[in-house]
Motif scaffolding. Structure first.
Motif, PDB file in Angstrom:
ATOM      1  N   TRP A 220       5.051  21.817  16.652  1.00 54.77           N
ATOM      2  CA  TRP A 220       4.842  20.618  17.467  1.00 54.77           C
ATOM      3  C   TRP A 220       3.478  20.646  18.150  1.00 54.77           C
ATOM      4  O   TRP A 220       2.907  19.588  18.434  1.00 54.77           O
ATOM      5  CB  TRP A 220       5.964  20.469  18.486  1.00 54.77           C
ATOM      6  N   ILE A 221       2.926  21.825  18.392  1.00 51.26           N
ATOM      7  CA  ILE A 221       1.600  21.910  19.004  1.00 51.26           C
ATOM      8  C   ILE A 221       0.548  21.331  18.065  1.00 51.26           C
ATOM      9  O   ILE A 221      -0.354  20.607  18.493  1.00 51.26           O
ATOM     10  CB  ILE A 221       1.264  23.367  19.394  1.00 51.26           C
ATOM     11  N   VAL A 222       0.681  21.612  16.794  1.00 51.83           N
ATOM     12  CA  VAL A 222      -0.257  21.061  15.807  1.00 51.83           C
ATOM     13  C   VAL A 222      -0.150  19.536  15.786  1.00 51.83           C
ATOM     14  O   VAL A 222      -1.161  18.831  15.734  1.00 51.83           O
ATOM     15  CB  VAL A 222       0.003  21.660  14.408  1.00 51.83           C
ATOM     16  N   LEU A 223       1.062  19.017  15.856  1.00 52.94           N
ATOM     17  CA  LEU A 223       1.258  17.570  15.877  1.00 52.94           C
ATOM     18  C   LEU A 223       0.630  16.938  17.117  1.00 52.94           C
ATOM     19  O   LEU A 223       0.021  15.869  17.034  1.00 52.94           O
ATOM     20  CB  LEU A 223       2.748  17.237  15.800  1.00 52.94           C
ATOM     21  N   ILE A 224       0.767  17.583  18.267  1.00 50.27           N
ATOM     22  CA  ILE A 224       0.161  17.073  19.499  1.00 50.27           C
ATOM     23  C   ILE A 224      -1.361  17.080  19.387  1.00 50.27           C
ATOM     24  O   ILE A 224      -2.033  16.131  19.810  1.00 50.27           O
ATOM     25  CB  ILE A 224       0.629  17.880  20.730  1.00 50.27           C
ATOM     26  N   ILE A 225      -1.922  18.115  18.812  1.00 59.57           N
ATOM     27  CA  ILE A 225      -3.367  18.199  18.641  1.00 59.57           C
ATOM     28  C   ILE A 225      -3.859  17.082  17.724  1.00 59.57           C
ATOM     29  O   ILE A 225      -4.842  16.392  18.037  1.00 59.57           O
ATOM     30  CB  ILE A 225      -3.773  19.584  18.106  1.00 59.57           C
ATOM     31  N   ILE A 226      -3.179  16.867  16.617  1.00 62.56           N
ATOM     32  CA  ILE A 226      -3.564  15.803  15.689  1.00 62.56           C
ATOM     33  C   ILE A 226      -3.428  14.438  16.364  1.00 62.56           C
ATOM     34  O   ILE A 226      -4.317  13.583  16.258  1.00 62.56           O
ATOM     35  CB  ILE A 226      -2.732  15.887  14.392  1.00 62.56           C
ATOM     36  N   TRP A 227      -2.313  14.225  17.064  1.00 65.07           N
ATOM     37  CA  TRP A 227      -2.068  12.980  17.804  1.00 65.07           C
ATOM     38  C   TRP A 227      -3.213  12.710  18.779  1.00 65.07           C
ATOM     39  O   TRP A 227      -3.767  11.603  18.825  1.00 65.07           O
ATOM     40  CB  TRP A 227      -0.735  13.104  18.542  1.00 65.07           C
ATOM     41  N   SER A 228      -3.581  13.703  19.549  1.00 66.36           N
ATOM     42  CA  SER A 228      -4.631  13.563  20.554  1.00 66.36           C
ATOM     43  C   SER A 228      -5.988  13.263  19.920  1.00 66.36           C
ATOM     44  O   SER A 228      -6.733  12.404  20.397  1.00 66.36           O
ATOM     45  CB  SER A 228      -4.708  14.845  21.381  1.00 66.36           C
ATOM     46  N   ILE A 229      -6.310  13.941  18.845  1.00 68.95           N
ATOM     47  CA  ILE A 229      -7.595  13.739  18.178  1.00 68.95           C
ATOM     48  C   ILE A 229      -7.704  12.320  17.624  1.00 68.95           C
ATOM     49  O   ILE A 229      -8.744  11.666  17.779  1.00 68.95           O
ATOM     50  CB  ILE A 229      -7.806  14.792  17.072  1.00 68.95           C
ATOM     51  N   ILE A 230      -6.649  11.829  17.024  1.00 73.78           N
ATOM     52  CA  ILE A 230      -6.674  10.477  16.448  1.00 73.78           C
ATOM     53  C   ILE A 230      -6.927   9.436  17.535  1.00 73.78           C
ATOM     54  O   ILE A 230      -7.812   8.587  17.411  1.00 73.78           O
ATOM     55  CB  ILE A 230      -5.381  10.181  15.679  1.00 73.78           C
ATOM     56  N   TRP A 231      -6.146   9.499  18.625  1.00 75.06           N
ATOM     57  CA  TRP A 231      -6.320   8.524  19.702  1.00 75.06           C
ATOM     58  C   TRP A 231      -7.688   8.661  20.371  1.00 75.06           C
ATOM     59  O   TRP A 231      -8.316   7.658  20.734  1.00 75.06           O
ATOM     60  CB  TRP A 231      -5.205   8.657  20.734  1.00 75.06           C
ATOM     61  N   LYS A 232      -8.141   9.883  20.540  1.00 72.27           N
ATOM     62  CA  LYS A 232      -9.441  10.103  21.171  1.00 72.27           C
ATOM     63  C   LYS A 232     -10.559   9.499  20.329  1.00 72.27           C
ATOM     64  O   LYS A 232     -11.447   8.816  20.857  1.00 72.27           O
ATOM     65  CB  LYS A 232      -9.696  11.593  21.409  1.00 72.27           C
ATOM     66  N   LEU A 233     -10.534   9.722  19.030  1.00 73.45           N
ATOM     67  CA  LEU A 233     -11.586   9.175  18.167  1.00 73.45           C
ATOM     68  C   LEU A 233     -11.586   7.650  18.163  1.00 73.45           C
ATOM     69  O   LEU A 233     -12.656   7.028  18.215  1.00 73.45           O
ATOM     70  CB  LEU A 233     -11.434   9.718  16.743  1.00 73.45           C
ATOM     71  N   ILE A 234     -10.417   7.050  18.123  1.00 71.69           N
ATOM     72  CA  ILE A 234     -10.340   5.587  18.148  1.00 71.69           C
ATOM     73  C   ILE A 234     -10.891   5.045  19.470  1.00 71.69           C
ATOM     74  O   ILE A 234     -11.696   4.113  19.492  1.00 71.69           O
ATOM     75  CB  ILE A 234      -8.897   5.100  17.914  1.00 71.69           C
TER      76      ILE A 234
END
Length: 77
Positions: A18-32
């Protein structure tokens, strides 16, 4: 030393995917959000979002604000 660190990190992320999923989630929203802030010349927001880590919450709030603002502008035309 590097081999031990790699093995430890691999074991940790395997046990906690789940930590990997949170990291991916955060990166996507941050880039947008960073892309939208730079496109709209919102330098202060860009700087805040670039250095503030909120697991995507601040980014989502900013994008929702932009969406509502753009929707109101198109309705007034």
């Amino acid at each position: 030393m590097d081999t031990q660190l790699n093995a430890a990190l691999s074991a940790y992320f395997t046990a906690h995917p789940w930590i990997v999923l949170i990291i991916i989630w955060s990166i996507i929203w941050k880039l947008i959000a960073l892309w939208k802030a730079s496109k709209n010349d919102h330098l202060v927001i860009f700087i805040i979002l670039a250095f503030l880590n909120t697991i995507g919450i601040a980014e989502i709030v900013y994008l929702a604000y932009l969406y509502i603002k753009e929707k109101k502008q198109t309705q007034n035309i």
